[in-house]
Design a protein around this motif. Structure first.
Motif, short mmCIF file in Angstrom:
data_model
loop_
_atom_site.label_atom_id
_atom_site.label_comp_id
_atom_site.label_asym_id
_atom_site.label_seq_id
_atom_site.Cartn_x
_atom_site.Cartn_y
_atom_site.Cartn_z
N GLY A 75 -22.68 -17.26 84.26
CA GLY A 75 -23.84 -18.12 84.37
C GLY A 75 -24.27 -18.61 82.99
N PRO A 76 -25.23 -19.52 82.98
CA PRO A 76 -25.93 -20.08 84.14
C PRO A 76 -25.17 -21.20 84.84
CG PRO A 76 -26.86 -20.98 82.13
CD PRO A 76 -25.84 -19.96 81.69
N VAL A 77 -24.02 -21.61 84.29
CA VAL A 77 -23.24 -22.67 84.93
C VAL A 77 -22.57 -22.17 86.20
CG1 VAL A 77 -21.30 -24.26 84.64
CG2 VAL A 77 -22.85 -23.82 82.72
N HIS A 78 -22.07 -20.93 86.17
CA HIS A 78 -21.33 -20.39 87.29
C HIS A 78 -22.11 -19.28 87.98
CE1 HIS A 78 -17.88 -22.74 86.08
NE2 HIS A 78 -18.02 -22.28 84.84
N THR A 79 -21.67 -18.93 89.19
CA THR A 79 -22.39 -17.97 90.03
C THR A 79 -21.70 -16.61 90.03
OG1 THR A 79 -21.10 -18.56 92.00
CG2 THR A 79 -23.09 -19.88 91.53
N LEU A 80 -22.42 -15.62 90.59
CA LEU A 80 -21.82 -14.30 90.77
C LEU A 80 -20.56 -14.38 91.62
CD1 LEU A 80 -24.93 -12.01 91.50
CD2 LEU A 80 -23.69 -12.24 89.35
N ALA A 81 -20.58 -15.23 92.64
CA ALA A 81 -19.42 -15.36 93.52
C ALA A 81 -18.20 -15.88 92.75
CB ALA A 81 -19.75 -16.30 94.69
N GLU A 82 -18.43 -16.79 91.80
CA GLU A 82 -17.32 -17.31 91.02
C GLU A 82 -16.78 -16.26 90.05
OE1 GLU A 82 -18.12 -22.09 90.71
OE2 GLU A 82 -19.57 -20.75 89.73
N SER A 83 -17.67 -15.46 89.48
CA SER A 83 -17.21 -14.36 88.62
C SER A 83 -16.35 -13.38 89.42
CB SER A 83 -18.41 -13.61 88.02
OG SER A 83 -19.21 -14.46 87.24
N LEU A 84 -16.80 -13.05 90.63
CA LEU A 84 -16.05 -12.13 91.49
C LEU A 84 -14.72 -12.75 91.91
CD1 LEU A 84 -15.77 -9.52 93.10
CD2 LEU A 84 -17.14 -10.58 94.93
N ALA A 85 -14.72 -14.04 92.19
CA ALA A 85 -13.46 -14.72 92.56
C ALA A 85 -12.44 -14.63 91.43
CB ALA A 85 -13.74 -16.18 92.92
N ASP A 86 -12.90 -14.78 90.19
CA ASP A 86 -12.00 -14.66 89.04
C ASP A 86 -11.44 -13.24 88.93
OD1 ASP A 86 -12.48 -17.28 88.44
OD2 ASP A 86 -13.77 -16.90 86.72
N ALA A 87 -12.29 -12.25 89.16
CA ALA A 87 -11.85 -10.86 89.08
C ALA A 87 -10.80 -10.56 90.15
CB ALA A 87 -13.04 -9.91 89.22
N LEU A 88 -11.04 -11.02 91.36
CA LEU A 88 -10.09 -10.79 92.45
C LEU A 88 -8.77 -11.51 92.19
CD1 LEU A 88 -12.55 -11.13 95.46
CD2 LEU A 88 -11.40 -9.05 94.72
N GLN A 89 -8.86 -12.73 91.67
CA GLN A 89 -7.65 -13.47 91.38
C GLN A 89 -6.84 -12.81 90.27
OE1 GLN A 89 -8.06 -17.59 90.12
NE2 GLN A 89 -6.12 -18.09 91.11
N ALA A 90 -7.54 -12.29 89.26
CA ALA A 90 -6.84 -11.61 88.17
C ALA A 90 -6.09 -10.39 88.71
CB ALA A 90 -7.82 -11.20 87.08
N TYR A 91 -6.72 -9.65 89.61
CA TYR A 91 -6.07 -8.48 90.20
C TYR A 91 -4.84 -8.91 91.00
CZ TYR A 91 -5.51 -4.11 92.80
OH TYR A 91 -5.01 -2.95 93.36
N GLU A 92 -4.98 -9.96 91.79
CA GLU A 92 -3.84 -10.46 92.57
C GLU A 92 -2.73 -10.93 91.65
OE1 GLU A 92 -4.73 -13.17 95.78
OE2 GLU A 92 -6.72 -12.29 96.04
N CYS A 93 -3.10 -11.57 90.55
CA CYS A 93 -2.08 -12.02 89.59
C CYS A 93 -1.30 -10.85 89.01
CB CYS A 93 -2.74 -12.83 88.47
SG CYS A 93 -3.28 -14.48 88.94
#
Length: 326
Positions: free
Chosen positions: A131-149
């Motif tokens: 934030g403040p540009v991005h949301t908690l959901a976007e932070s979590l999406a990045d974390a999940l994608q990194a794990y999948e990667c």
């Protein structure tokens, strides 16, 4: 091994003079500055720029440490190698703190290179959206994608450790809960340092005056800002309300005088009730994210010895559990 993992630890080291001095400096600088700036978007922008200036000051890393910027997919960050002879079949996925609006992988190298050495494996420190540009959901999406990667790169889930501090500790817990709910293979363990776990409407009343670094009112204000329009008792928003059934072993660490102490403790107790093995450590008079100050703070360096012991116990636990499962 259960007894080695499911423990409360209150290290009995004498509080160093360095810790006493740092607490005094933080109380006279960081706490009033945060109280002044963390009130609106303009103040947050000023705080973020100040942190950016700090990132440009070259950090002094030991000669055996290397940092390699990298990205895979849409995930960017840096690989941190805490020394030679690391087991590159294993990896730590690290989420830095910063209240979801300041700091970066660069600011947290005092933690990540030592964590790499303690774990005996490289660390990938994720530069997730904030934030403040991005949301908690976007932070979590990045974390999940990194794990999948990391899984797609060939790492086995059992060879991945999730770790983070403060907001990154929040992200660690939310990621574990989301992975479990999606039926994905779970990592070996999670390490949460001074995690921020309660973003609900609850006001913080514990350690309001004794915390040398975090002004409780500003933490409450940020929680309201990041959860505006959300169900603030959703476990992915406030992990303190999560059901941790099926989550791998956790190490949760906090300082005795932190305003975040009790919510970290509540997660530890709740996870244990759900059958999770939790190592909970409460360090006397240590400031928020004290291992970040390990260059000058003896207790910050000792912390990584505790991490090594926890990871040894996790490995022994998994080695014992595998034949039983078979």
């Amino acid at each position: 091994m259960v007894d080695e993992l499911n423990v409360d630890i209150r290290p009995e080291y004498p509080v160093s003079w360095q810790a006493a001095a740092i607490n005094g400096v933080l109380r006279g600088t960081m706490k009033p500055i945060s109280t002044l700036l963390v009130r609106n978007t303009t103040g947050m922008a000023v705080a973020s720029r100040l942190m950016c200036l700090g990132e440009r000051v070259p950090g002094i890393l030991p000669g055996h440490v290397s940092v390699v910027p990298d990205g895979f997919g849409s995930c960017t960050g840096e690989w941190v190698y805490g020394g030679p002879y690391l087991d590159e079949r294993k990896v730590v996925l690290y989420f830095h703190g910063g209240a979801y609006f300041v700091c970066s992988p660069a600011t947290h190298r005092p933690i990540t290179w030592r964590l790499s050495a303690a774990a005996g494996s490289p660390v990938f420190s994720l530069d997730y959206r904030q934030g403040p540009v991005h949301t908690l959901a976007e932070s979590l999406a990045d974390a999940l994608q990194a794990y999948e990667c990391l899984l797609n790169l060939g790492y086995a889930a059992k060879d991945i450790l999730l770790a983070g501090d403060s907001a990154g500790g929040h992200l660690t817990l939310a990621t574990l809960l989301a992975l479990r709910d999606r039926g994905m293979p779970l990592p070996a363990a999670g390490v949460c340092l001074s995690p921020w776990t309660d973003l609900s409407e609850s006001r913080r009343r514990v350690n309001v005056w004794s915390d040398p670094m975090l002004p409780a009112g500003r933490v409450d204000w940020l929680a309201r800002r990041w959860t505006d329009g959300l169900d603030c008792r959703d476990p992915l928003v406030s992990p303190v309300y999560g059901d941790y059934t099926g989550i791998p072993p956790l190490m949760i660490v906090t300082g005795s005088t932190e305003v975040l102490r009790d919510e970290a403790r509540r997660v530890a107790l709740s996870a244990r009730e759900n059958g999770v093995q939790v190592t909970y450590e409460e360090w006397t008079r240590m400031p928020h994210i004290f291992p970040l100050l390990a260059d000058v703070l003896p207790e910050g360096r000792l912390f990584f010895e505790h991490v090594s012991r926890f990871l040894d116990a996790v490995r022994d636990h998994h080695a014992t559990a595998a034949p039983e499962a078979a």
